[in-house]
Write an enzyme that holds these catalytic residues in place. Structure first.
Site, mmCIF file in Angstrom:
data_model
loop_
_atom_site.group_PDB
_atom_site.id
_atom_site.type_symbol
_atom_site.label_atom_id
_atom_site.label_comp_id
_atom_site.label_asym_id
_atom_site.label_seq_id
_atom_site.Cartn_x
_atom_site.Cartn_y
_atom_site.Cartn_z
ATOM 1 N N TYR A 180 62.505 53.294 29.652
ATOM 2 C CA TYR A 180 63.659 54.192 29.751
ATOM 3 C C TYR A 180 64.582 53.723 30.883
ATOM 4 O O TYR A 180 65.803 53.625 30.707
ATOM 5 C CB TYR A 180 63.198 55.634 29.995
ATOM 6 C CG TYR A 180 64.360 56.551 30.224
ATOM 7 C CD1 TYR A 180 65.126 57.014 29.153
ATOM 8 C CD2 TYR A 180 64.751 56.909 31.519
ATOM 9 C CE1 TYR A 180 66.239 57.807 29.348
ATOM 10 C CE2 TYR A 180 65.864 57.697 31.733
ATOM 11 C CZ TYR A 180 66.604 58.152 30.651
ATOM 12 O OH TYR A 180 67.704 58.919 30.857
ATOM 13 N N ARG A 227 64.266 62.036 42.869
ATOM 14 C CA ARG A 227 65.056 62.989 43.647
ATOM 15 C C ARG A 227 65.551 64.147 42.790
ATOM 16 O O ARG A 227 65.627 65.291 43.230
ATOM 17 C CB ARG A 227 66.252 62.246 44.276
ATOM 18 C CG ARG A 227 67.056 63.075 45.266
ATOM 19 C CD ARG A 227 68.410 62.462 45.492
ATOM 20 N NE ARG A 227 69.100 62.281 44.213
ATOM 21 C CZ ARG A 227 70.080 61.415 44.005
ATOM 22 N NH1 ARG A 227 70.496 60.644 44.973
ATOM 23 N NH2 ARG A 227 70.649 61.317 42.817
ATOM 24 N N ARG A 237 64.860 68.331 31.060
ATOM 25 C CA ARG A 237 64.561 66.909 30.913
ATOM 26 C C ARG A 237 63.416 66.495 31.824
ATOM 27 O O ARG A 237 63.343 66.933 32.980
ATOM 28 C CB ARG A 237 65.813 66.069 31.213
ATOM 29 C CG ARG A 237 66.854 66.244 30.115
ATOM 30 C CD ARG A 237 68.041 65.389 30.372
ATOM 31 N NE ARG A 237 68.703 65.744 31.628
ATOM 32 C CZ ARG A 237 69.932 65.375 31.921
ATOM 33 N NH1 ARG A 237 70.605 64.638 31.076
ATOM 34 N NH2 ARG A 237 70.478 65.728 33.066
ATOM 35 N N PHE A 297 77.530 44.877 48.113
ATOM 36 C CA PHE A 297 77.590 45.672 46.883
ATOM 37 C C PHE A 297 76.174 45.944 46.340
ATOM 38 O O PHE A 297 75.853 47.053 45.941
ATOM 39 C CB PHE A 297 78.424 44.915 45.841
ATOM 40 C CG PHE A 297 78.464 45.552 44.484
ATOM 41 C CD1 PHE A 297 79.350 46.587 44.216
ATOM 42 C CD2 PHE A 297 77.618 45.126 43.465
ATOM 43 C CE1 PHE A 297 79.393 47.188 42.958
ATOM 44 C CE2 PHE A 297 77.657 45.714 42.216
ATOM 45 C CZ PHE A 297 78.536 46.745 41.958
#
Lengths: 382, 332
Positions: A180, A227, A237, A297
């Protein structure tokens, strides 16, 4: 929140106060060089700001070559995500949209007004023709990568839409968990790596080891999933794999209930342990980056993730609310994300925090200790 | 082609595991040389003798027709007079080498120790086999182990003898006489709540079966032209962990959890240790708490074992957690 309250949060952390003040008053504001007549591009960056402030900030710091491509990449994925997330779109309609989204990217003028009225990013799809125009103005190499990833992700999402087991009972095995996370985040890692490589900012070799890119995505995604336990649960979910939580509770929602505190904390250790296994590979990935803006980044979200893991570890608040690192702490971390030594040392510091909270009564005690030992040891050579 | 094995020190902690592993994989010709017999297997021929007596060991090597000698014998760390370390680790090892050369033995594997590169002061961080011996050895154990190792490595190639040395780091396991008893002693004395240092230092421990496994690999990989011949190999579990974590995990196996932790900074540990050392100077007793012990619990001490992985094909076969559980099971 205001700067004053951020400062207050950091009252016992003087170095963070320095960081906050530096950030607020000394750091030059990033201004994008976009000509005023490039209205569509300006609109795209507005969307980026609206959909993700934290992500927008790091994208804007990137070197120009790759910045626009990544901005569009992000908006395309956000478009996909908005369709997938929208419970008001019937599956018969949703599935073909997701599966053909990579082709839609080449249909000039396409937009979508079928999102539910409360969908946060509804407007992005309403004006998606702008994103498509900007997509089409990118170099072919960039377009191919973005379409490739949209194709695989869209089809992956469509499979999940049809997967009744997944939707009713949530993620089952640890393998499912990784799968997933691969579709929603691992693929982003692969796409970004390919964009860096094609742009010439990074060595083309970087994209050969796709496993490393996947680890980068999974580490971040798992931090979010852990979290967001409560928020996701309230939305019905369940992204925590049953293979982990079923060792502690019979029902996923028991983790937040009184009387299950110890079990919940031990379960939290087990899932954090699962995520920590990605950390060494993330450091290995970042070690291969050469360009400074690409490095920041990539590194900024990673250090936020490790800091979040350390904060959540054996912290019962994780089941009661969304725990967040202090703003001052975050700013300080961002300022430190300049090279691999510094980032490895940040990882080391947070792994030491995890070690200091590790409890011998926790069945995961020794495994946590070994996993942290591995991260601390890493990059002591370099 | 199978070997005739002679395990020197085969009645000891590590040696016994080597013997058991050899038997387990179906070796038919296994002999043991030691000073006292503890195990009485039908399959094993036992030779009794003193390592510092050449005739004793030569007799065993000749009679057993040994083609592979695995030399694991050594007095316990800190448990014997200094002369004994020299007698066994250096003179004894010389005897083993001389007899191997005289009798045309093909292989000699020597049990060294990772502490041969530890000077007792400096930290060891990702050290590998290129790290030199310290100029001033920490103690007689480390000094004599290093000397023995040197002799074995230098003997490589003499009359066709192929040699190598295995350097395990902090061995523990069922029936161990050092680590486990010490850890349990702290528990019995109710001292588990004390912690010196901030527990951020990593230590490499090695489960005994992994060490035995490395010895068998070493013997198997010694053949003419082998890159293993004349080499030393550091062996660990490859999972360094914070010093106090492993102790706490041991105590947890006995259902003991420190109720709270009192932390002493390393510097305070040094002061207390200095006082203890001073007191023992006047009383003439061995100090229980020394600066060396403070360093032992506060310093990093972990290694890079890539060489053993690459040349021996070594990977730990029992992980740290399982190893501790098995070790603790043996004394419950």
């Amino acid at each position: 929140m205001s700067i004053a309250s951020y400062l207050f949060q950091s009252i016992f952390h003087p170095s963070e106060i320095t960081a906050l003040i530096k950030h607020k008053f000394i750091k030059p504001k990033v201004t994008l060089k976009i000509r005023p007549e490039q209205k569509q591009k300006i609109r795209c960056y507005e969307f980026l700001d609206k959909t993700s402030r934290s992500f927008a900030a790091v994208i804007k710091e990137l070197d120009e070559d790759v910045r626009d491509a990544i901005c569009i990449f992000y908006l395309v994925l956000r478009g996909l995500d908005t369709i997938e997330d929208d419970m008001s779109i019937p599956n018969e309609k949703k599935e073909p949209l997701l599966r053909s989204f990579h082709e839609i990217l080449s249909q000039k003028g396409w937009n979508f007004t079928g999102s539910g009225p409360h969908e946060k990013d509804r407007q992005l799809l309403v004006e998606f023709n702008i994103v498509i125009d900007e997509f089409l103005s990118l170099r072919k190499e960039f377009r191919d990568i973005i379409a490739d990833i949209a194709n695989e992700m869209g089809n992956g999402m469509a499979d999940y839409v049809n997967n009744a087991m997944h939707n009713k009972y949530g993620v089952q095995t640890n393998k499912d968990f990784d799968k997933y996370c691969y579709y929603v985040a691992g693929l982003v890692g692969i796409g970004l790596t390919r964009l860096f490589a094609v742009s010439g900012l990074e060595n083309p070799e970087l994209e050969k080891d796709t496993e490393l890119s996947i680890h980068m995505g999974l580490f971040l995604q798992k931090a979010n999933i852990i979290r967001d336990y409560l928020e996701d649960l309230l939305d019905g979910r369940k992204f925590w794999p049953k293979e982990i939580w079923s060792n502690y509770v019979e029902d996923f929602s028991q983790l937040k209930e009184s009387g299950y505190e110890t079990k919940a904390l031990n379960c939290l250790s087990a899932i954090i342990l699962n995520a920590l296994h990605h950390a060494p590979e993330c450091l290995n990935y970042m070690n291969q980056l050469h360009n400074r803006s690409v490095f920041s980044f990539c590194a900024i979200p990673q250090v936020m993730a490790i800091a979040t893991f350390a904060l959540m570890f054996r912290n019962y608040d994780t089941f009661q609310k969304v725990v967040k690192i202090r703003r001052g702490e975050a700013i300080k971390l961002i300022q430190r994300c300049t090279n691999i030594h510094e980032v490895a040392s940040i990882f080391r510091e947070y792994n030491r925090i995890i070690i200091s909270k590790n409890d011998p009564k926790d069945p995961n005690f020794m495994k946590i200790s070994v996993a942290c030992g591995k991260v601390i040891n890493l990059f002591k050579y370099i | 082609m199978s070997d005739n094995y002679l395990v020197i020190g085969g009645e000891g902690f590590l040696g016994r595991w080597v013997v058991e592993m050899l038997l387990k994989r179906g070796e038919k010709n296994v002999s043991v040389f030691d000073i006292a017999q503890r195990y009485f297997d039908k399959e094993v021929t036992y030779y009794e003798g003193n390592l510092s007596n050449y005739n004793d060991i030569d007799d065993a090597i000749r009679k057993s027709n040994a083609t592979s000698v695995i030399h694991t014998a050594s007095p316990h760390y800190g448990g014997a007079p200094k002369e004994l370390f020299w007698k066994v680790n250096v003179d004894g090892t010389k005897n083993v080498i001389d007899s191997c050369v005289a009798n045309g033995v093909k292989k000699l594997v020597y049990t060294s120790s990772s502490s041969v590169i530890y000077d007792g002061i400096n930290e060891i961080i990702n050290a590998d086999e290129t790290t030199p011996y310290p100029e001033i050895p920490m103690d007689v154990y480390n000094e004599t182990k290093a000397k023995g190792e040197r002799l074995v490595i230098e003997a490589n190639g003499t009359n066709g003898l192929l040699t190598c040395a295995v350097r395990p780091s902090s061995i523990f396991g069922p029936n161990d006489k050092q680590f486990l008893p010490a850890a349990l002693n702290v528990m019995r004395q109710g001292q588990t709540k004390f912690q010196i240092g901030d527990n951020s230092n990593l230590i490499d421990w090695t489960y005994v079966e992994n060490v035995a496994h490395a010895h068998l690999l070493a013997s198997d990989k010694l053949f003419d032209g082998s890159p293993v011949a004349g080499e030393v190999f550091i062996i660990t579990n490859d999972t360094p962990v914070p010093f106090w974590d492993l102790l706490r995990f041991v105590w947890a196996q006995f259902g003991h959890y420190p109720p709270y932790i009192i932390k002493f900074p390393k510097s305070a540990g040094f002061i207390i240790a200095s006082l203890a050392e001073l007191a023992s100077y006047f009383t003439g007793k061995e100090p229980g708490f020394t600066r060396q012990r403070v360093r032992y619990s506060c310093n990093n001490r972990y290694f890079n074992i890539d060489k053993a992985k690459k040349l021996l094909g070594y990977e730990p076969i029992v992980d740290l957690e399982e190893g501790v559980k098995r070790a603790c099971q043996s004394v419950k």
